[in-house]
Structures are given as structure tokens and as C-alpha cells.
Scaffold this active site. Structure first.
Site, mmCIF file in Angstrom:
data_model
loop_
_atom_site.group_PDB
_atom_site.id
_atom_site.type_symbol
_atom_site.label_atom_id
_atom_site.label_comp_id
_atom_site.label_asym_id
_atom_site.label_seq_id
_atom_site.Cartn_x
_atom_site.Cartn_y
_atom_site.Cartn_z
ATOM 1 N N GLU A 2 -5.858 -3.573 7.882
ATOM 2 C CA GLU A 2 -7.204 -3.231 7.177
ATOM 3 C C GLU A 2 -8.222 -3.045 8.420
ATOM 4 O O GLU A 2 -9.174 -2.336 8.149
ATOM 5 C CB GLU A 2 -7.495 -4.479 6.445
ATOM 6 C CG GLU A 2 -7.036 -4.759 4.923
ATOM 7 C CD GLU A 2 -6.908 -3.409 4.160
ATOM 8 O OE1 GLU A 2 -8.321 -3.073 3.984
ATOM 9 O OE2 GLU A 2 -6.368 -2.961 3.555
ATOM 10 N N CYS B 210 -11.339 10.822 -5.691
ATOM 11 C CA CYS B 210 -12.656 10.703 -5.672
ATOM 12 C C CYS B 210 -13.384 10.819 -4.394
ATOM 13 O O CYS B 210 -13.874 10.002 -3.951
ATOM 14 C CB CYS B 210 -13.314 9.494 -6.475
ATOM 15 S SG CYS B 210 -15.001 9.663 -6.864
HETATM 16 FE FE1 SF4 Z 1 -14.640 10.208 -9.333
HETATM 17 FE FE2 SF4 Z 1 -15.502 10.084 -11.904
HETATM 18 FE FE3 SF4 Z 1 -14.411 12.439 -10.876
HETATM 19 FE FE4 SF4 Z 1 -12.973 10.166 -11.285
HETATM 20 S S1 SF4 Z 1 -14.152 11.390 -12.695
HETATM 21 S S2 SF4 Z 1 -12.777 11.744 -9.378
HETATM 22 S S3 SF4 Z 1 -14.209 8.490 -10.689
HETATM 23 S S4 SF4 Z 1 -16.390 11.514 -10.215
#
Ligand code: SF4
Length: 356
Positions: free
Chosen positions: A42, A201
Site C-alpha cells: 500500500e 473509471c
Molecule cells: Fe466511472 Fe460512472 Fe463511468 Fe463507471 S459509469 S466508469 S463510475 S463515470
């Protein structure tokens, strides 16, 4: 702000299911409940790519297989093995933390996130990761990647450059945790948050089409993924030029370099380094009558978080028998011992490639 019911009910099951099927499983620090190994990974992974840590983690573990071995080492040796990973305060805190675990906790890491967070260099998110991975504690991590994911998921408008908004988002993160999870669920959930932030994301162009929580995501629904996370403070990188004075001498057939220790705070704090000067004249003034032997080597660029350094190496080979320049701090270090000394990565690579 409250998490909408469908999101709090659906987020954790979707994430856990996805992590078990599609998440990362083969990393060398996974599949263990040993707090020492989890803690080490970590700390190494903070601000550092997985691909970089993959090289350092096994080397570090083979030299320091447990917290006792790390605590017994000198800070210099720890810094030397850390050299190249950057953010050197992490290495100093790592060593301090190991010493504290040995001297105050009998060599055992505390089992709860709240006590872990009192140790040197362990912030709330790292404490949560250790407690969740090793003991199944029901607590959420909230590092930069996770904040980005959650701020998009919830279209969180708080300014994440402010501690208050960070705390508020962490409260929301707590309300997204699985209900009555097993220890294995907490491992999958915590790893899932990490995997989602690292591989789906992402900062630029989130891959919403393969996101396991896309159906719950407010930013995606409203087409505003690029608005989140909200952060007002932007730190501009400052440009600076440094002159690196590389003093070299040969004595009894042995080639040595003059190194001094950097101050305890600031850039490359606590590492060894060649003397640094603010300009060429200052660098040459240090070597006095040897200035005529100075060779200016090609400049190097080195980027730090808040600074862009332009490094100008000046190589001076001392004339055998001539009086050495008087420099208040530092010592001669034989070339073959450089690998035992904690050096900043660009200085190490410069010293390895000096012309003859
Ligand atoms: Fe990120 Fe929302 Fe796209 Fe998922 S749907 S990758 S949480 S922006």
C-alpha cells in the site's frame, strides 16, 4: 447529501461480483492476510504505478522479509532500496513505522483501522486498506482514485481540494459498504474499488461501457463524467535550475565521488547527493583552483510533483596531489559503494554514466 437507495443497495454487490470475475487477482501482494506485506504494498503503490512497484516489492521483501528485519536495518539501507520510487518521505516513514510496530506493538501491526492510522506514514485510507484486507474490517478506503470513482457515481459537487468535502465523501463511501460482509467480501470489495479506479473509471476517458456500476452512476446518466471530481486548487509546477557539482578523485586506484546529505526537509530530503548550487558561478566557486578542470555535461530534465527541475551537471576531476576544495559537509564515497547509499534516481543514473 445522502446516497440514493438504489445506489446504496446495488453498488457493493455489483462491485464484489465484478471484482471476483474480472478484477485483478495475480498481483504479488494479493492473496495474503499478512499486514506487513499489505502495508508495504500500500505504501509503495501511493502515487506510483503498479508496473513500477512490481519491480521493487519482491526486492524489498527478499531483503526485509518481516517487520523485525526492516526495523533492524539502517535508514540509509532502506533509502537505498527505495531509490527510484520517489516520494522519499514514504521510505523514512516506512522505517519509522516498522520501528514503532516493533517497539510499541510487540512486532504486530494493530488490527483496527483507527489504531493503524496512528502509526507513522499510515493515513486513513491506507489504514482502511490494511484492516479490510487483513481482518475484513467494514471500512472504506478513500484514496484519490476512489474519490474520483465515487464523486462520479454520486455526482458529488463538493470541492475535493478541501478536507471538509473529503470527509463528507468518505462518510458517503461508508454508506456504500456491503451489508454484513464476510472477510472475503471485504477483500473483494476493497480490491474492486481499487481496480475500478485504476482500470475503468480513469482520470481521462472513463470506460463507462464496461463499468460494473454504470447503471447506478449519476455522472454517466447526466453526461457529466468530465465535471467530476470537482477540484478548484490547481498546483502549477514551478521551474527551477540546479547545478550538480560532481567532484571526482582517484586515490590508490580507487575512484570516489563527494556526496553530502540533503537537508531533512524539501526535495530529496535525507538522501545523499552531490553538492547542489543555484548557478554555474556558485558551483565553480566551491572548487576554487580546480575550476579550470570543470566539464559541463548535458543538462537533464527531472519532474517532481510541484516542480520541474533542470539539472546541470558539472564534472570536476581533482588533480592528483593538489589541495582538495574545502566543503563543510559530506564525504568521499567509492564508486563501488554507491549502490549502498540512498541517492535520488536522476543523480544515481548520472553517476552511473559519467564520462571517463
Ligand atoms: Fe466511472 Fe460512472 Fe463511468 Fe463507471 S459509469 S466508469 S463510475 S463515470
Amino acid at each position: 447529501m445522502k446516497v440514493p437507495g438504489p445506489v446504496s443497495a446495488g453498488f457493493a454487490p455489483a462491485l464484489v461480483h465484478w471484482q471476483r470475475r474480472d478484477g485483478r487477482h495475480g498481483l504479488p501482494w494479493q492473496g495474503t492476510r499478512d499486514p506487513y506485506r499489505v502495508w508495504l504494498s500500500e505504501i509503495m503503490l501511493q502515487q506510483t504505478q503498479v508496473s513500477t512497484v512490481l519491480g521493487y516489492y519482491p526486492r524489498f521483501l527478499s531483503r526485509f522479509p518481516d517487520v523485525h528485519a526492516l526495523a533492524a536495518a539502517s535508514e540509509d539501507e532502506v533509502m537505498s532500496l527505495w531509490s527510484g520510487l520517489g516520494y522519499y518521505s514514504r521510505a523514512r516513514n516506512l522505517h519509522r513505522c516498522a520501528c514503532t510496530v516493533v517497539s510499541e506493538h510487540g512486532g504486530h501491526f494493530p488490527a483496527t483501522s483507527s489504531v493503524l492510522a496512528t502509526l507513522p506514514g499510515i493515513g486513513d485510507s491506507t489504514a482502511a486498506a490494511i484492516a479490510a484486507f487483513c481482518h475484513g474490517e467494514r471500512v472504506s478506503i478513500a484514496d484519490g482514485n476512489v474519490r474520483r470513482v465515487l464523486s462520479r457515481l454520486l455526482a458529488f459537487e463538493g470541492d475535493l481540494s478541501q478536507a471538509r468535502a473529503q470527509r463528507e465523501l468518505w462518510q458517503l463511501a461508508q454508506s456504500l459498504l456491503p451489508e454484513r460482509p464476510s472477510a472475503d467480501d471485504m477483500v473483494a470489495y476493497t480490491q474492486g474499488l481499487m481496480d475500478l479506479g485504476a482500470g475503468v473509471c480513469t482520470l481521462r476517458q472513463p470506460a463507462c461501457e464496461r463499468c460494473p456500476v454504470a447503471a447506478l452512476c449519476e455522472a454517466r446518466r447526466s453526461g457529466t463524467t468530465d465535471r467530476f471530481p470537482v477540484k478548484t486548487k490547481r498546483v502549477a509546477r514551478r521551474h527551477e535550475s540546479w547545478w550538480l557539482l560532481v567532484l571526482r578523485k582517484t586515490e590508490a586506484g580507487q575512484l570516489s565521488i563527494w556526496l553530502e546529505r540533503r537537508p531533512p526537509r524539501g526535495i530529496w530530503a535525507g538522501l545523499h547527493c552531490v553538492p547542489v548550487a543555484g548557478d554555474d558561478a556558485q558551483a565553480l566557486a566551491v572548487v576554487g583552483e580546480h575550476a579550470g578542470a570543470a566539464r559541463h555535461l548535458p543538462a537533464l530534465a527531472h519532474a517532481l510533483t510541484h516542480r520541474e527541475l533542470r539539472l546541470h551537471p558539472v564534472l570536476v576531476d581533482l588533480v592528483p596531489g593538489a589541495a582538495e576544495p574545502v566543503i563543510p559537509n559530506g564525504r568521499w564515497v567509492p564508486m563501488e559503494q554507491l549502490s549502498d547509499v540512498g541517492l535520488p534516481a536522476p543523480v544515481r543514473s548520472l553517476l552511473q554514466q559519467l564520462p571517463g
